[in-house]
Scaffold this motif. Structure first.
Motif, PDB file in Angstrom:
ATOM      1  N   VAL A   1      10.856 -61.684 -51.228  1.00  8.39           N
ATOM      2  CA  VAL A   1      12.123 -62.544 -51.287  1.00  8.39           C
ATOM      3  C   VAL A   1      11.810 -63.582 -50.240  1.00  8.39           C
ATOM      4  N   LEU A   2      11.543 -63.418 -48.967  1.00  7.74           N
ATOM      5  CA  LEU A   2      11.551 -64.145 -47.951  1.00  7.74           C
ATOM      6  C   LEU A   2      10.521 -65.320 -48.532  1.00  7.74           C
ATOM      7  N   MET A   3       9.351 -64.946 -49.144  1.00 10.37           N
ATOM      8  CA  MET A   3       8.511 -66.095 -49.343  1.00 10.37           C
ATOM      9  C   MET A   3       8.914 -66.980 -50.407  1.00 10.37           C
ATOM     10  N   ALA A   4       9.720 -66.558 -51.164  1.00 15.18           N
ATOM     11  CA  ALA A   4      10.256 -67.128 -52.505  1.00 15.18           C
ATOM     12  C   ALA A   4      11.475 -68.150 -51.905  1.00 15.18           C
ATOM     13  N   LEU A   5      12.243 -67.622 -51.114  1.00 18.64           N
ATOM     14  CA  LEU A   5      13.234 -68.511 -50.318  1.00 18.64           C
ATOM     15  C   LEU A   5      12.553 -69.606 -49.598  1.00 18.64           C
ATOM     16  N   ALA A   6      11.419 -69.268 -48.649  1.00 23.10           N
ATOM     17  CA  ALA A   6      10.876 -70.332 -47.997  1.00 23.10           C
ATOM     18  C   ALA A   6      10.293 -71.383 -48.733  1.00 23.10           C
ATOM     19  N   THR A   7       9.699 -71.055 -49.787  1.00 22.05           N
ATOM     20  CA  THR A   7       8.906 -71.910 -51.079  1.00 22.05           C
ATOM     21  C   THR A   7      10.012 -72.954 -51.362  1.00 22.05           C
ATOM     22  N   PHE A   8      11.254 -72.352 -51.954  1.00 26.00           N
ATOM     23  CA  PHE A   8      12.274 -73.195 -52.266  1.00 26.00           C
ATOM     24  C   PHE A   8      12.697 -74.426 -51.332  1.00 26.00           C
ATOM     25  N   PHE A   9      13.119 -73.605 -49.992  1.00 23.88           N
ATOM     26  CA  PHE A   9      13.223 -74.671 -48.888  1.00 23.88           C
ATOM     27  C   PHE A   9      12.401 -75.981 -48.773  1.00 23.88           C
ATOM     28  N   PHE A  10      11.111 -75.356 -48.525  1.00 24.76           N
ATOM     29  CA  PHE A  10      10.406 -76.412 -48.055  1.00 24.76           C
ATOM     30  C   PHE A  10      10.060 -77.273 -49.488  1.00 24.76           C
ATOM     31  N   LEU A  11      10.328 -76.979 -50.478  1.00 24.99           N
ATOM     32  CA  LEU A  11      10.190 -77.927 -51.546  1.00 24.99           C
ATOM     33  C   LEU A  11      11.466 -79.000 -51.551  1.00 24.99           C
ATOM     34  N   ILE A  12      12.433 -78.510 -51.117  1.00 23.73           N
ATOM     35  CA  ILE A  12      13.809 -79.478 -51.048  1.00 23.73           C
ATOM     36  C   ILE A  12      13.233 -80.321 -49.953  1.00 23.73           C
ATOM     37  N   ALA A  13      12.827 -79.689 -48.839  1.00 27.99           N
ATOM     38  CA  ALA A  13      12.730 -80.496 -47.647  1.00 27.99           C
ATOM     39  C   ALA A  13      11.390 -81.540 -47.473  1.00 27.99           C
ATOM     40  N   THR A  14      10.828 -81.548 -48.800  1.00 31.36           N
ATOM     41  CA  THR A  14       9.470 -82.217 -48.886  1.00 31.36           C
ATOM     42  C   THR A  14       9.683 -83.779 -48.629  1.00 31.36           C
ATOM     43  N   PRO A  15      10.858 -84.545 -48.805  1.00 32.18           N
ATOM     44  CA  PRO A  15      10.864 -85.826 -48.382  1.00 32.18           C
ATOM     45  C   PRO A  15      10.958 -85.929 -46.778  1.00 32.18           C
ATOM     46  N   VAL A  16      11.646 -84.987 -46.354  1.00 33.07           N
ATOM     47  CA  VAL A  16      11.797 -84.862 -44.815  1.00 33.07           C
ATOM     48  C   VAL A  16      10.375 -84.486 -44.191  1.00 33.07           C
ATOM     49  N   SER A  17       9.483 -83.650 -44.390  1.00 35.72           N
ATOM     50  CA  SER A  17       8.578 -83.336 -43.746  1.00 35.72           C
ATOM     51  C   SER A  17       7.395 -84.749 -44.069  1.00 35.72           C
ATOM     52  N   ASN A  18       7.487 -85.316 -45.183  1.00 31.36           N
ATOM     53  CA  ASN A  18       6.763 -86.485 -45.576  1.00 31.36           C
ATOM     54  C   ASN A  18       7.166 -87.666 -44.726  1.00 31.36           C
ATOM     55  N   THR A  19       8.345 -87.737 -44.264  1.00 32.18           N
ATOM     56  CA  THR A  19       8.950 -88.927 -43.653  1.00 32.18           C
ATOM     57  C   THR A  19       8.509 -88.745 -42.094  1.00 32.18           C
ATOM     58  N   ILE A  20       8.459 -87.304 -41.556  1.00 30.73           N
ATOM     59  CA  ILE A  20       8.329 -87.132 -40.269  1.00 30.73           C
ATOM     60  C   ILE A  20       6.642 -87.797 -40.126  1.00 30.73           C
ATOM     61  N   THR A  21       5.763 -87.303 -41.210  1.00 27.90           N
ATOM     62  CA  THR A  21       4.419 -87.599 -40.834  1.00 27.90           C
ATOM     63  C   THR A  21       4.157 -88.941 -41.202  1.00 27.90           C
ATOM     64  N   ARG A  22       4.662 -89.463 -42.237  1.00 23.45           N
ATOM     65  CA  ARG A  22       4.469 -91.050 -42.514  1.00 23.45           C
ATOM     66  C   ARG A  22       4.925 -92.109 -41.448  1.00 23.45           C
ATOM     67  N   THR A  23       6.046 -91.532 -40.809  1.00 21.25           N
ATOM     68  CA  THR A  23       6.292 -92.336 -39.676  1.00 21.25           C
ATOM     69  C   THR A  23       5.401 -92.436 -38.628  1.00 21.25           C
ATOM     70  N   MET A  24       5.065 -91.245 -38.298  1.00 22.53           N
ATOM     71  CA  MET A  24       3.738 -91.185 -37.058  1.00 22.53           C
ATOM     72  C   MET A  24       2.662 -91.734 -37.792  1.00 22.53           C
ATOM     73  N   GLU A  25       2.177 -91.815 -39.018  1.00 22.57           N
ATOM     74  CA  GLU A  25       0.943 -92.563 -39.474  1.00 22.57           C
ATOM     75  C   GLU A  25       1.293 -94.109 -39.508  1.00 22.57           C
ATOM     76  N   ALA A  26       2.541 -94.550 -39.685  1.00 22.23           N
ATOM     77  CA  ALA A  26       2.967 -95.975 -39.720  1.00 22.23           C
ATOM     78  C   ALA A  26       2.675 -96.382 -38.051  1.00 22.23           C
ATOM     79  N   GLN A  27       2.918 -95.530 -37.237  1.00 25.99           N
ATOM     80  CA  GLN A  27       2.748 -95.858 -35.741  1.00 25.99           C
ATOM     81  C   GLN A  27       1.405 -95.894 -35.213  1.00 25.99           C
ATOM     82  N   ALA A  28       0.667 -94.917 -35.692  1.00 23.65           N
ATOM     83  CA  ALA A  28      -0.990 -94.980 -35.577  1.00 23.65           C
ATOM     84  C   ALA A  28      -1.649 -96.337 -36.192  1.00 23.65           C
TER      85      ALA A  28
END
Ligand SMILES: [Zn+2]
Length: 450
Positions: free
Chosen positions: A352-379
């Protein structure tokens, strides 16, 4: 583990916008021009450059066209759907463990072996990791082996791939059992605030992982050796010294046994710092391209992106744990009787915990991508200022287009790109070049790809 990197950041982003917007609005009037120099009245600079950054960008992009462009677009766009299918598949696996009470039976087995509630947890998790790995294996084989071959990106036969998969499995098994056992101990200690502890435990493991992976895990998969002596190595070490990066050697590793992708990194801390590049970059990239890529990698190191990444992704993980903790009670309130899972300290509730975490991180994909992409643009911007190889960087962006769509819509880039798109990267360095046309080193290079 990659999934762990990922909605607090939505909050952070929202907060950022909320804070930034009024500041900008206030900044407007108070920042009224005090200077009396009218820039439009100044004479044009001495050497009006015959270089147009927009045209130069388009000229680079047009080098990848037709079939090559269609193939990399198809590969990358297929990846958007894979994010969704992977998540749905993982949630389905949880459902398979919960509804027929397979998970409850695994808990029963653990209880039959020991009466200790502490030790029942690692026993359950060992079964969980094996069962879920087997159930997700078809998807893993398609995604990591068949699909990579379909697009000509892999150099491995099935046995070689499976050998690497076994190493990843062994490492994941140990890490997951350790994290899970400690998190469940935290749940038993504090049923109210376990999600805060869970976040701390996960971040602690991330930090340890970042520190030891380059030294202990990477050598399990690839062979590292010092880069051969020569002008290139001297240039790399000179650039590293000028950026105060404490290294005295450069390493090359045999990634070509796995993949055609080019990569490099500056990894480690506290005396384990090392510059590594893979043999694909070395063999396929020109010297100017290699210097451009290493300038970017040095940017990650100098700008402290490991720490920034852990802090920002840590906030996303905190929001993830909060969501999981809250919605666990909600779901077990409805299905707890069917699943025979009622309280969060019951290891049978792990799916149950893993399914809920999977759902959360799916929805959060643009956020985590933006965190990484912003650092990549800085580099990226750091790299071009350090290595001063705009054309080398554009070459590298084109090479990376073999598996990353070159020219996506802004919305696509926001949602799915963890690096800036090829167009944006080339556009950025061509603008850099336009500002540096009269510098001796830039003047000596190729003027434009047009
Ligand atoms: Zn990077």
């Amino acid at each position: 583990m990659a999934k762990l990197w990922s909605c607090a950041a939505v909050l952070v982003a929202a907060l950022f916008l909320a804070l930034a917007a009024p500041a900008a609005a206030q900044g407007g009037p108070s920042a009224a021009p005090t200077s009396t120099v009218d820039v439009h009245a100044l004479p044009p600079t001495a050497a009006a450059p015959a270089f147009d950054a927009e045209k130069a960008t388009n000229a680079y992009l047009s080098r990848i066209s037709g079939d090559a462009r269609a193939k990399s677009d198809a590969y990358f766009e297929g990846g958007y759907w894979l994010i969704l299918w992977d998540a749905l598949y993982a949630i389905a696996v949880s459902a398979i463990l919960l509804f027929p009470r397979v998970s409850a039976r695994m808990r029963g087995i653990a209880q039959g072996i020991t009466r200790s509630r502490f030790w029942q947890v690692p026993l359950y998790i060992m079964m969980y990791v094996v069962v879920t790995t087997v159930l997700t294996l078809p998807m893993t084989i398609y995604e990591e082996f068949l699909r990579e071959h379909q697009y000509g990106l892999s150099n491995q036969n099935f046995l070689q791939w499976f050998g690497d998969f076994a190493i990843f499995f062994a490492v994941n098994f140990v890490v997951f059992v350790l994290i899970g056992t400690i998190v469940y101990a935290a749940i038993r200690a504090s049923k109210r605030y376990w999600w805060v502890w869970g976040t701390g435990i996960t971040i602690a493991f991330l930090i340890v992982g970042v520190m030891i992976a380059p030294v202990f895990i990477s050598p399990l998969l690839n062979h590292y050796k010092p880069l051969r002596e020569g002008q290139l190595k001297q240039s790399i070490l000179s650039l590293a010294r000028s950026e105060a990066i404490p290294v005295d050697n450069v390493y090359e590793f045999d990634a070509s046994k796995q993949t055609k992708r080019m990569s490099a990194n500056v990894s480690g801390m506290f005396g384990t710092t090392r510059i590594s590049m893979n043999d694909n970059l070395l063999n396929r990239g020109s010297d100017r391209e290699i210097m451009a890529v290493l300038g970017h990698e040095m940017g990650h190191y100098v700008l402290g992106h490991v720490v920034t990444g852990i802090v920002l992704n840590g906030l996303v993980i905190l929001a993830g744990f909060a969501f999981v903790a809250w919605s666990f009670g909600f779901l077990t309130g409805i299905f707890g009787g069917v699943w025979d899972v009622r309280t969060v300290d019951d290891p049978a509730g792990l799916p149950v915990l893993m399914a809920l975490a999977t759902f959360f991180f799916l929805i959060a994909t643009p956020v985590s991508n933006t965190i990484t992409r912003t650092m990549e643009a800085q580099a990226d911007i750091f790299g071009v200022n350090a290595a001063r190889q705009p054309d080398g960087f554009a070459d590298a962006a084109l090479h990376l287009s073999e598996y990353r769509k070159l020219d996506p819509s802004p919305m696509e880039e926001f949602m799915f790109f963890d690096h800036p798109s090829g167009r944006n990267r080339i556009h950025m360095v061509m603008h850099w070049k336009a500002e540096h046309l009269n510098d001796p080193d830039i003047k000596a290079g190729p003027v434009s790809p047009q």
